[in-house]
Design a protein around this motif. Structure first.
Motif, short mmCIF file in Angstrom:
data_model
loop_
_atom_site.label_atom_id
_atom_site.label_comp_id
_atom_site.label_asym_id
_atom_site.label_seq_id
_atom_site.Cartn_x
_atom_site.Cartn_y
_atom_site.Cartn_z
N THR A 138 0.69 -1.35 0.01
CA THR A 138 0.02 0.06 0.07
C THR A 138 0.86 1.09 -0.06
OG1 THR A 138 -0.08 0.05 2.40
CG2 THR A 138 -1.59 -1.36 1.15
N LEU A 139 2.36 1.07 0.31
CA LEU A 139 3.14 2.23 0.25
C LEU A 139 3.69 2.47 -0.97
CD1 LEU A 139 4.75 1.97 3.63
CD2 LEU A 139 3.01 3.51 2.88
N LEU A 140 4.09 1.40 -1.76
CA LEU A 140 4.79 1.21 -3.14
C LEU A 140 4.55 0.49 -4.09
CD1 LEU A 140 7.83 2.56 -4.26
CD2 LEU A 140 8.81 0.51 -3.14
N ASN A 141 4.35 0.97 -5.34
CA ASN A 141 4.08 0.57 -6.60
C ASN A 141 5.44 0.18 -7.24
OD1 ASN A 141 3.68 -0.11 -9.07
ND2 ASN A 141 1.77 1.04 -9.48
N MET A 142 5.75 -0.96 -7.31
CA MET A 142 7.29 -1.33 -7.74
C MET A 142 7.40 -0.98 -9.30
SD MET A 142 9.05 -2.40 -5.34
CE MET A 142 10.43 -3.27 -5.91
N LYS A 143 6.49 -0.59 -10.12
CA LYS A 143 6.58 0.06 -11.44
C LYS A 143 6.98 1.20 -11.44
CE LYS A 143 3.40 -3.57 -13.58
NZ LYS A 143 2.16 -3.69 -14.51
N PHE A 144 6.37 2.08 -10.40
CA PHE A 144 6.94 3.50 -10.11
C PHE A 144 8.17 3.46 -9.75
CE2 PHE A 144 7.63 7.06 -7.17
CZ PHE A 144 6.94 7.99 -7.88
N MET A 145 8.68 2.41 -8.84
CA MET A 145 10.13 2.43 -8.54
C MET A 145 10.95 2.18 -9.50
SD MET A 145 12.26 2.37 -6.11
CE MET A 145 13.89 2.47 -6.50
N GLU A 146 10.43 1.31 -10.76
CA GLU A 146 11.25 1.14 -11.78
C GLU A 146 11.47 2.21 -12.75
OE1 GLU A 146 11.27 -2.46 -15.25
OE2 GLU A 146 9.41 -1.37 -14.80
N TRP A 147 10.42 3.07 -12.85
CA TRP A 147 10.62 4.38 -13.41
C TRP A 147 11.62 5.17 -12.44
CZ3 TRP A 147 9.81 5.35 -18.18
CH2 TRP A 147 8.99 4.73 -18.56
N TYR A 148 11.47 5.26 -11.56
CA TYR A 148 12.63 6.20 -10.35
C TYR A 148 13.77 5.82 -10.56
CZ TYR A 148 14.70 8.19 -6.18
OH TYR A 148 15.63 8.95 -5.25
N SER A 149 14.00 4.44 -10.79
CA SER A 149 15.46 3.98 -10.68
C SER A 149 16.21 4.40 -12.32
CB SER A 149 15.47 2.38 -10.88
OG SER A 149 14.81 1.81 -12.12
N LYS A 150 15.22 4.74 -13.12
CA LYS A 150 15.93 5.50 -14.34
C LYS A 150 16.56 7.01 -14.36
CE LYS A 150 13.06 2.35 -17.05
NZ LYS A 150 12.28 2.19 -18.04
N THR A 151 16.15 7.49 -13.01
CA THR A 151 16.63 8.89 -12.90
C THR A 151 17.88 9.06 -12.46
OG1 THR A 151 15.87 8.89 -10.28
CG2 THR A 151 13.86 9.21 -12.30
N PRO A 152 18.43 10.29 -12.80
CA PRO A 152 19.96 10.46 -12.32
C PRO A 152 19.92 10.59 -10.68
CG PRO A 152 19.16 12.18 -13.87
CD PRO A 152 17.86 11.18 -13.82
N LYS A 153 18.83 10.71 -10.02
CA LYS A 153 18.94 10.89 -8.50
C LYS A 153 19.24 9.59 -7.78
CE LYS A 153 16.43 12.22 -4.44
NZ LYS A 153 15.32 12.67 -3.72
N GLU B 151 -1.72 8.03 -6.57
CA GLU B 151 -0.89 8.93 -7.42
C GLU B 151 0.17 8.36 -8.04
OE1 GLU B 151 0.92 13.43 -7.69
OE2 GLU B 151 0.22 12.67 -5.62
N GLN B 152 0.93 7.19 -7.34
CA GLN B 152 1.74 6.21 -8.10
C GLN B 152 1.60 5.91 -9.22
OE1 GLN B 152 4.48 3.93 -5.47
NE2 GLN B 152 3.76 5.18 -3.87
N ASN B 153 0.40 4.88 -9.20
CA ASN B 153 -0.26 4.49 -10.24
C ASN B 153 -0.55 5.26 -11.50
OD1 ASN B 153 -0.29 2.16 -8.58
ND2 ASN B 153 -2.31 2.38 -7.93
N ALA B 154 -0.95 6.63 -11.15
CA ALA B 154 -1.53 7.46 -12.25
C ALA B 154 -0.14 7.90 -12.74
CB ALA B 154 -2.01 8.54 -11.68
N ILE B 155 0.92 8.14 -12.27
CA ILE B 155 2.12 8.43 -12.90
C ILE B 155 2.76 7.34 -13.57
CG2 ILE B 155 4.55 9.11 -12.36
CD1 ILE B 155 3.60 10.78 -9.84
N THR B 156 2.69 6.32 -13.08
CA THR B 156 3.18 4.98 -13.95
C THR B 156 2.51 4.87 -15.28
OG1 THR B 156 3.76 3.96 -11.90
CG2 THR B 156 3.42 2.69 -13.76
N LYS B 157 1.08 5.13 -15.07
CA LYS B 157 0.17 5.00 -16.25
C LYS B 157 0.58 6.05 -17.45
CE LYS B 157 -4.67 4.66 -17.87
NZ LYS B 157 -5.92 4.67 -17.44
N VAL B 158 0.95 7.22 -17.10
CA VAL B 158 1.23 8.17 -18.06
C VAL B 158 2.61 7.92 -18.69
CG1 VAL B 158 2.10 10.60 -18.16
CG2 VAL B 158 0.07 10.04 -16.89
N LEU B 159 3.70 7.34 -17.65
CA LEU B 159 4.86 7.02 -18.42
C LEU B 159 5.06 5.88 -18.98
CD1 LEU B 159 7.19 8.20 -15.16
CD2 LEU B 159 6.78 9.27 -17.35
N ASN B 160 4.16 4.88 -18.65
CA ASN B 160 3.99 3.73 -19.56
C ASN B 160 3.41 4.03 -21.03
OD1 ASN B 160 5.07 2.20 -17.60
ND2 ASN B 160 3.13 1.46 -16.96
#
Length: 399
Positions: A317-332, A368-377
């Motif tokens: 309920t805290l983390l969508n791992m598909k969101f995490m996958e997108w985050y892992s592609k960032t410079p941060k 919101e994680q789910n919505a962001i993931t959907k946009v990027l996908n």
């Protein structure tokens, strides 16, 4: 120029290059044009201004790109310059794959100089030759004549390049027809690059919270990876007779790939682990080069070596791992993995998961994680469809 089987030879003649139409000739490159050599310069001549010198890095996708320019402080009148219709060819490079790549000089780029590892072929038949230089036949002949120790084309050998040559009217029709594909491919490449730039911008804004999607106003919260992740380990019960599908993770966030299928008896290190859909894999040795990724349906149940760390959410309920996958592609994220490693050289640095657990991420609520993931996908899917369309066009042109 593909090798084809001629069932009915009427209207064709057999040559050393295969069957060709009866009214076509076999000629050498030097029969219809000539080469122009490039500019030799040393590093002391490079300046912030001066004369632009085209190099192999300026030739991308069979077109000229002015992104990595070099300027040389010399007397411009002493060196050869390009003319409209010239074909600029890379004749020497550290990479064999770049030898022979070429681009046509248009009115906008005419008048530029070019380096010593490049040459220009000048001919009134440049439109036909430009299409010829995009064939597999040209590529094979170029690489067949490369030097054994130095990756370069001998100019004399290039001039002796032999190929079938139709009559003028047919040459013009062939060039016009193939240029239609070129225009479509150029437009698609531009569109793909624009979509990639848009996706990069969306990632920077949406994953950092600088831009919010409509309907989301709740505050983001800070979590450590220790609070979010738990390591999982599923050792394989070893069997020398069983075939194991092995997976690895590409650098630069390139995703997972099927590395090999081997029997247990063929594998030296008898220690493998089962990867499951939803696992986020981190390469201990290559994470500094962006080697991490999410296991999907395709790789579910395949095996990883002990050089990977597999993690899953402690709380779905805290983390969508598909969101995490997108985050892992960032410079941060790249910087966080760098801070979590130690060593004297990037190729020898060791990833310390305990340090990584202390790193933090600011997360939006799950919805919101789910919505962001959907946009990027969706953005990613658009690029994939356009890329497939471009690849199909390239195949159609070669056929």
């Amino acid at each position: 120029m593909k090798n084809v089987i001629i069932e009915n030879t009427k209207g064709f003649k057999e040559t050393k290059l295969g069957w060709i139409p009866e009214d076509w000739d076999i000629i050498k490159l030097e029969d219809i044009g000539h080469t122009v050599i490039g500019l030799t310069y040393n590093p002391q001549m490079v300046s912030e201004e001066g004369m632009l010198v085209l190099r192999s890095s300026n030739v991308q996708d069979r077109a000229l790109k002015f992104e990595d320019n070099v300027y040389v402080d010399v007397n411009e009148n002493k060196f050869n310059k390009t003319k409209t219709g010239d074909i600029l060819i890379c004749v020497r490079n550290g990479s064999r794959n770049l030898i022979g790549k070429n681009a046509i000089i248009d009115e906008a780029s005419a008048g530029t100089a070019f380096g010593a590892f490049m040459l220009v072929f000048r001919s009134s038949d440049y439109k036909f030759l430009y299409q010829l230089f995009d064939t597999a036949y040209y590529g094979r002949e170029i690489h067949r004549n490369l030097g054994a120790t130095i990756n370069s084309i001998n100019t004399k050998n290039l001039k002796q390049f032999r190929f079938p040559f139709p009559k003028k009217k047919e040459r013009m029709l062939i060039s016009t027809c193939l240029s239609t594909w070129d225009t479509a491919l150029t437009n698609l490449n531009s569109l793909i690059k624009a979509k990639q730039k848009l996706k990069k911008g969306l990632m920077q804004q949406l994953l950092s919270g600088k831009k919010r999607l409509p309907g989301f106003e709740q505050e983001w919260e800070t979590w450590s990876f220790e609070e979010l992740f738990k390591k999982v380990s599923r050792p394989v019960n070893w069997n020398d007779e069983e075939t194991y599908d092995l997976i690895s993770v590409r650098r630069r966030s390139g995703g997972l790939f099927h590395r090999d299928s081997l029997k247990g008896s063929q594998i030296l290190t008898k220690k493998l682990y089962i990867a499951k859909k939803g696992d986020f894999l981190i390469s201990k040795m290559q994470i500094l080069h962006g080697a991490s990724g999410l296991v999907n349906d395709k790789f579910d149940g395949m095996k990883i070596s002990g050089s990977y760390i597999a993690v899953v959410p402690k709380n779905d309920t805290l983390l969508n791992m598909k969101f995490m996958e997108w985050y892992s592609k960032t410079p941060k994220f790249y910087h966080q993995t760098f801070r979590s490693s130690y060593g004297v050289h990037i190729e020898k640095m060791t990833f310390n998961y305990k340090l990584f657990e202390k790193e933090e991420i600011i997360l939006p609520p799950l919805k919101e994680q789910n919505a962001i993931t959907k946009v990027l996908n969706t953005s990613d899917k658009e690029i994939e469809l356009l890329t497939n369309q471009r690849n199909q066009l390239q195949l159609q042109k070669k056929d």
